[in-house]
Structure formats: C-alpha cells, structure tokens
Scaffold this motif. Structure first.
Motif, PDB file in Angstrom:
ATOM      1  N   SER A  38       0.609  -1.261  -0.066  1.00 38.03           N
ATOM      2  CA  SER A  38      -0.020   0.044   0.073  1.00 38.03           C
ATOM      3  C   SER A  38       0.723   1.341   0.010  1.00 38.03           C
ATOM      4  N   SER A  39       0.052   2.399  -0.052  1.00 33.74           N
ATOM      5  CA  SER A  39       0.974   3.659   0.175  1.00 33.74           C
ATOM      6  C   SER A  39       1.511   3.572   1.573  1.00 33.74           C
ATOM      7  N   PHE A  40       2.310   4.496   1.833  1.00 30.73           N
ATOM      8  CA  PHE A  40       2.554   4.686   3.151  1.00 30.73           C
ATOM      9  C   PHE A  40       1.743   5.914   4.153  1.00 30.73           C
ATOM     10  N   TYR A  41       1.616   5.590   5.177  1.00 30.06           N
ATOM     11  CA  TYR A  41       0.879   6.603   6.054  1.00 30.06           C
ATOM     12  C   TYR A  41       1.426   6.758   7.274  1.00 30.06           C
ATOM     13  N   GLN A  42       1.558   8.064   7.874  1.00 29.89           N
ATOM     14  CA  GLN A  42       1.979   8.671   9.041  1.00 29.89           C
ATOM     15  C   GLN A  42       0.867   8.972   9.869  1.00 29.89           C
ATOM     16  N   SER A  43       1.029   8.647  11.236  1.00 31.60           N
ATOM     17  CA  SER A  43       0.055   9.001  12.151  1.00 31.60           C
ATOM     18  C   SER A  43       0.576   9.167  13.493  1.00 31.60           C
ATOM     19  N   ASP A  44       0.142   9.919  14.597  1.00 26.59           N
ATOM     20  CA  ASP A  44       0.517   9.788  15.980  1.00 26.59           C
ATOM     21  C   ASP A  44       0.422   8.412  16.609  1.00 26.59           C
ATOM     22  N   LEU A  46      -0.443   5.900  19.153  1.00 27.63           N
ATOM     23  CA  LEU A  46      -1.689   5.647  20.018  1.00 27.63           C
ATOM     24  C   LEU A  46      -1.147   5.797  21.511  1.00 27.63           C
ATOM     25  N   LEU A  47      -0.106   5.670  21.840  1.00 24.89           N
ATOM     26  CA  LEU A  47       0.412   5.826  23.281  1.00 24.89           C
ATOM     27  C   LEU A  47       1.196   7.212  23.286  1.00 24.89           C
ATOM     28  N   PRO A  48       1.017   8.098  24.037  1.00 24.37           N
ATOM     29  CA  PRO A  48       1.758   9.537  23.999  1.00 24.37           C
ATOM     30  C   PRO A  48       2.986   9.344  24.183  1.00 24.37           C
ATOM     31  N   GLY A  49       3.789  10.442  23.823  1.00 24.26           N
ATOM     32  CA  GLY A  49       5.305  10.512  24.250  1.00 24.26           C
ATOM     33  C   GLY A  49       6.241   9.504  23.277  1.00 24.26           C
ATOM     34  N   GLN A  50       5.793   9.008  22.082  1.00 24.94           N
ATOM     35  CA  GLN A  50       6.326   8.423  21.172  1.00 24.94           C
ATOM     36  C   GLN A  50       6.585   9.037  19.896  1.00 24.94           C
ATOM     37  N   PRO A  51       7.516   8.935  18.909  1.00 24.89           N
ATOM     38  CA  PRO A  51       7.617   9.591  17.716  1.00 24.89           C
ATOM     39  C   PRO A  51       6.295   9.251  16.857  1.00 24.89           C
ATOM     40  N   ARG A  52       5.972   9.833  16.041  1.00 27.12           N
ATOM     41  CA  ARG A  52       4.942   9.497  14.992  1.00 27.12           C
ATOM     42  C   ARG A  52       5.573   8.012  14.524  1.00 27.12           C
ATOM     43  N   THR A  54       5.154   5.488  10.762  1.00 25.53           N
ATOM     44  CA  THR A  54       4.645   5.259   9.560  1.00 25.53           C
ATOM     45  C   THR A  54       4.391   3.748   9.475  1.00 25.53           C
ATOM     46  N   ASN A  55       3.164   3.653   8.659  1.00 22.64           N
ATOM     47  CA  ASN A  55       2.472   2.483   8.617  1.00 22.64           C
ATOM     48  C   ASN A  55       2.180   2.136   7.229  1.00 22.64           C
ATOM     49  N   ALA A  56       2.172   0.684   6.763  1.00 24.21           N
ATOM     50  CA  ALA A  56       1.758   0.281   5.487  1.00 24.21           C
ATOM     51  C   ALA A  56       1.388  -1.038   5.827  1.00 24.21           C
ATOM     52  N   VAL A  57       0.650  -1.710   4.303  1.00 24.79           N
ATOM     53  CA  VAL A  57       0.282  -2.979   4.351  1.00 24.79           C
ATOM     54  C   VAL A  57       0.700  -3.819   3.410  1.00 24.79           C
ATOM     55  N   ALA A  58       1.236  -4.935   3.563  1.00 25.19           N
ATOM     56  CA  ALA A  58       1.751  -5.695   2.196  1.00 25.19           C
ATOM     57  C   ALA A  58       0.921  -6.968   2.224  1.00 25.19           C
ATOM     58  N   ALA A  59       0.829  -7.387   0.993  1.00 20.54           N
ATOM     59  CA  ALA A  59       0.186  -8.645   0.234  1.00 20.54           C
ATOM     60  C   ALA A  59       0.964  -9.305  -0.330  1.00 20.54           C
ATOM     61  N   PHE A 152     -11.186   8.323   8.805  1.00 19.88           N
ATOM     62  CA  PHE A 152     -10.038   8.499   8.210  1.00 19.88           C
ATOM     63  C   PHE A 152      -9.499  10.044   9.117  1.00 19.88           C
ATOM     64  N   VAL A 153      -8.943   9.835  10.308  1.00 24.77           N
ATOM     65  CA  VAL A 153      -8.709  11.029  11.295  1.00 24.77           C
ATOM     66  C   VAL A 153      -7.232  10.758  11.419  1.00 24.77           C
ATOM     67  N   GLY A 154      -6.551  11.797  11.536  1.00 22.70           N
ATOM     68  CA  GLY A 154      -5.025  11.827  11.962  1.00 22.70           C
ATOM     69  C   GLY A 154      -4.134  11.024  10.968  1.00 22.70           C
ATOM     70  N   LEU A 155      -4.520  10.421   9.831  1.00 26.59           N
ATOM     71  CA  LEU A 155      -3.775   9.612   8.950  1.00 26.59           C
ATOM     72  C   LEU A 155      -3.346  10.651   7.967  1.00 26.59           C
ATOM     73  N   GLU A 156      -1.989  10.685   7.619  1.00 25.85           N
ATOM     74  CA  GLU A 156      -1.362  11.449   6.431  1.00 25.85           C
ATOM     75  C   GLU A 156      -0.664  10.500   5.533  1.00 25.85           C
ATOM     76  N   ARG A 157      -1.204  10.561   4.294  1.00 26.74           N
ATOM     77  CA  ARG A 157      -0.814   9.823   3.267  1.00 26.74           C
ATOM     78  C   ARG A 157       0.397  10.247   2.755  1.00 26.74           C
ATOM     79  N   LEU A 158       1.357   9.489   2.584  1.00 27.19           N
ATOM     80  CA  LEU A 158       2.866   9.968   1.944  1.00 27.19           C
ATOM     81  C   LEU A 158       2.891  10.083   0.531  1.00 27.19           C
TER      82      LEU A 158
END
Ligand code: ROI
Length: 159
Positions: A38-44, A46-52, A54-59, A152-158
């Motif tokens: 998939s595309s890569f997505y950035q988000s905060d 879920l636990l505070p105090g960690q860097p943002r 980047t997530n993606a899915v592979a098939a 689709f909240v807080g997700l930023e598609r790169l």
C-alpha cells in the motif's frame, strides 16, 4: 497458496526506509508470490510520548505455514535492529500478520486475525488499497463495514 496481509509499522531510525527495506525482504520470502504494498501513512502514536509512526500493509500469496511465516517476520524485524524490551515501546520495525487466508489462529505465539486491526485507521485504510471491500474479517464484518466505523482521522498519506 493463501493470501496473506501484513501490517508494517516503524517509529524509529528513518521509518520510511525501514518499511522500504521490510517490503524488499517480504518480497523475497520463499514459497511466496508477491502481490503488492500500500501507500505509506503517518500518524501519531496511540501511546503518548512516542515519535509518529509510519504504517503500511503488504500482501502476498504463500505456501509457508503461519508459524514459519511468523519466524521469518521476526527474523526480518531482528535484522532491522528491533529491540524487544518494553511492550508497546517505540520500534524500528513491527511486522504483524493481519490475515492469513480465512484462517482463525489462536496459539500462544500467534493470533490471527490480528487483535487490534478492526478499529485502527492506520491498518484499515492501507489494507483497503489492496483488499476487496467485501473481504470478511473474523467476526463476519466486512472491510467496508469496518472502514465505515473508522474515520480517516489523523492519517497522513505520504506521496
Ligand atoms: N500508533 C500508530 N500510529 N501506529 C502503530 O503502528 C502503532 N503501534 C503501536 C502503538 C504503540 C499501540 N501505537 C501505534 O504498537
């Protein structure tokens, strides 16, 4: 061959590069035919105090057994500098088996479908780039239904 979806995440040491390297490693798994990433997505986090994150899915389609695949994923995580100290801690690379064909797996080392995928935008939206919207998840809900309940909240598609 069974269709497998892998959730990838990183929030340390150049996350985008981590996901690119992981994609290359997954595409070279034995007994496996690559489908795509998939595309890569950035988000905060879920636990505070960690860097943002980047997530993606592979098939891909594979003849590997679930536990053989899990071993291979952990070897890739380790080769990319994953340190296993605190649970839920920041990590260079996290590879989760989201779905393995239509199997339900409930073993000490491996639970599939992945526990938290149903409500996480950073899993569902990249998954939707690769999977049909009528894909059924464990409890019979479709990907379409899960997306409808997960804004689709807080997700930023790169790019
Ligand atoms: N938050 C985001 N955005 N992405 C992740 O992959 C992720 N993984 C985690 C926790 C710490 C729960 N938060 C996350 O393990």
């Amino acid at each position: 061959m069974e269709r497998i979806y892998i959730g990838m995440g990183s929030n340390l040491a150049a996350p985008t590069q981590q996901l690119r390297s992981a994609t290359d490693a997954l595409a070279q798994l034995p007994e496996t035919e690559w489908v795509g990433v998939s595309s890569f997505y950035q988000s905060d986090s879920l636990l505070p105090g960690q860097p943002r994150y980047t997530n993606a899915v592979a098939a891909f389609d594979s003849r590997l057994s679930p536990l053989a695949l899990l071993d291979a994923l952990q070897a890739i995580e380790n080769s990319q500098g994953r340190e296993r100290n605190e649970r839920w801690g920041p990590r260079t690379l996290d590879l989760d088996i989201l779905l393995f064909g239509d199997r339900l797996i409930d073993e000490p080392r491996l639970k599939v479908p992945h526990y938290h995928m149903h409500a996480r935008a950073f899993v569902l939206y990249p998954l939707a780039e690769l999977a049909p919207e009528n894909l059924q998840l464990a409890d019979g809900r479709t990907l379409r239904e899960l997306l409808a309940a997960c804004p689709f909240v807080g997700l930023e598609r790169l790019a």
